[in-house]
Design an enzyme around this catalytic site. Sequence first.
Site, mmCIF file in Angstrom:
data_model
loop_
_atom_site.group_PDB
_atom_site.id
_atom_site.type_symbol
_atom_site.label_atom_id
_atom_site.label_comp_id
_atom_site.label_asym_id
_atom_site.label_seq_id
_atom_site.Cartn_x
_atom_site.Cartn_y
_atom_site.Cartn_z
ATOM 1 N N LYS A 13 0.830 -1.214 0.000
ATOM 2 C CA LYS A 13 0.000 0.000 0.000
ATOM 3 C C LYS A 13 0.856 1.252 0.000
ATOM 4 O O LYS A 13 0.632 2.181 -0.771
ATOM 5 C CB LYS A 13 -0.917 0.044 1.241
ATOM 6 C CG LYS A 13 -1.865 -1.111 1.374
ATOM 7 C CD LYS A 13 -2.754 -0.965 2.611
ATOM 8 C CE LYS A 13 -1.984 -0.982 3.918
ATOM 9 N NZ LYS A 13 -1.330 -2.268 4.222
ATOM 10 N N ARG A 88 -9.487 1.371 8.411
ATOM 11 C CA ARG A 88 -9.089 -0.004 8.715
ATOM 12 C C ARG A 88 -10.184 -0.753 9.431
ATOM 13 O O ARG A 88 -10.005 -1.928 9.758
ATOM 14 C CB ARG A 88 -7.893 0.077 9.646
ATOM 15 C CG ARG A 88 -6.611 -0.357 9.036
ATOM 16 C CD ARG A 88 -5.620 -0.376 10.181
ATOM 17 N NE ARG A 88 -4.455 -1.111 9.848
ATOM 18 C CZ ARG A 88 -3.445 -0.597 9.171
ATOM 19 N NH1 ARG A 88 -3.471 0.624 8.720
ATOM 20 N NH2 ARG A 88 -2.392 -1.340 8.949
ATOM 21 N N ARG A 127 11.950 -5.838 4.721
ATOM 22 C CA ARG A 127 11.629 -4.412 4.602
ATOM 23 C C ARG A 127 12.548 -3.575 5.493
ATOM 24 O O ARG A 127 12.869 -3.945 6.615
ATOM 25 C CB ARG A 127 10.184 -4.152 5.025
ATOM 26 C CG ARG A 127 9.916 -2.643 5.064
ATOM 27 C CD ARG A 127 8.483 -2.303 5.036
ATOM 28 N NE ARG A 127 7.767 -2.843 6.173
ATOM 29 C CZ ARG A 127 6.457 -2.724 6.317
ATOM 30 N NH1 ARG A 127 5.746 -2.119 5.390
ATOM 31 N NH2 ARG A 127 5.864 -3.244 7.371
ATOM 32 N N ARG A 160 11.218 -2.126 11.153
ATOM 33 C CA ARG A 160 10.150 -1.638 12.033
ATOM 34 C C ARG A 160 9.912 -2.589 13.202
ATOM 35 O O ARG A 160 10.004 -3.794 13.047
ATOM 36 C CB ARG A 160 8.849 -1.476 11.229
ATOM 37 C CG ARG A 160 8.687 -0.095 10.666
ATOM 38 C CD ARG A 160 7.572 0.003 9.665
ATOM 39 N NE ARG A 160 6.310 -0.626 10.076
ATOM 40 C CZ ARG A 160 5.212 -0.640 9.325
ATOM 41 N NH1 ARG A 160 5.220 -0.050 8.140
ATOM 42 N NH2 ARG A 160 4.118 -1.212 9.742
ATOM 43 N N ARG A 171 -0.793 -9.088 13.007
ATOM 44 C CA ARG A 171 -1.320 -8.032 12.135
ATOM 45 C C ARG A 171 -2.170 -8.636 11.022
ATOM 46 O O ARG A 171 -3.188 -8.070 10.641
ATOM 47 C CB ARG A 171 -0.163 -7.205 11.552
ATOM 48 C CG ARG A 171 0.462 -6.285 12.601
ATOM 49 C CD ARG A 171 1.844 -5.809 12.212
ATOM 50 N NE ARG A 171 1.848 -5.041 10.982
ATOM 51 C CZ ARG A 171 2.931 -4.829 10.239
ATOM 52 N NH1 ARG A 171 4.096 -5.345 10.613
ATOM 53 N NH2 ARG A 171 2.854 -4.104 9.154
#
Length: 214
Positions: A13, A88, A127, A160, A171
């Site tokens: 996203k 969300r 990431r 992160r 998540r």
Amino acid sequence: MKIIMLGAPGAGKGTQAKMIADRYGVPHVSTGDIFRANIKNETALGMEAKQYMDKGLLVPDELTVKILLDRVAQEDCRNGYVLDGFPRTIPQAEVLDEALAAQGERIDYAIDVDVPDENIVRRMGGRRACLSCGATYHIEHVPPKKEGVCDVCGQPLVLRDDDKPETVQNRLNVYHEQTQPLIDFYRKKGVLKTVDGTQDMNDVFAAITAVLDA
Ligand code: AP5
Ligand code: MG
Ligand code: ZN
């Protein structure tokens, strides 16, 4: 042009929202980036949000909705925006709808970047994120020019806190329970567009621009 990005954590996203923002000249508004900037600056909001984010849970709607509505009320959002990570939950979507309807406006497109769970867990470990400007990299797919340093602003890149494998699974569970119902919500409104998010990021972007330019 008012666009919402839907999709699981790690679907891309943020990657696509930035590309859309550059091409169409609208701001990229990410609630996750706003929370992370607040955590970095140790604000009261950041400290509150961190308790939920580190567990992979959603930050409560009251807090999130207020931040988002304040942000989109700013001058740079007058001609539209691309929302990444908001809404969300169904209640968040309803509040946004009401706020827009009160001004005679509506969401033009909800773009669902579709990626199966199996691909997600692999992406997250690679990431690297810049907490200063929100840029995102991947050690294999999208490496920065200089290892560990943001191409855009020169700040250090980090893994992160919520990208640990256990938290990623949480998540994903939260996504399926609370966020996935938004796909039907926007389908019923006739604004849902689904793109295959497993392709190369430039091919995903080509699929999105085909929709937006149609
Ligand atoms: P948020 O920051 O929104 O995180 P998220 O939804 O979990 O999504 P991510 O940012 O992890 O993934 P992404 O889809 O942006 O993927 P990316 O482009 O980075 O939210 C974090 C937390 O904040 C939430 O868990 C919650 O606690 C809180 N929060 C935020 N908004 C909230 C709200 N509205 N209500 C309540 N709580 C809220 O890509 C992922 C990786 O893959 C990158 O490394 C990238 O380089 C790579 N990649 C991207 N595209 C491709 C591709 N096509 N092929 C290969 N690799 C790719
Ligand atoms: Mg993101
Ligand atoms: Zn940066």
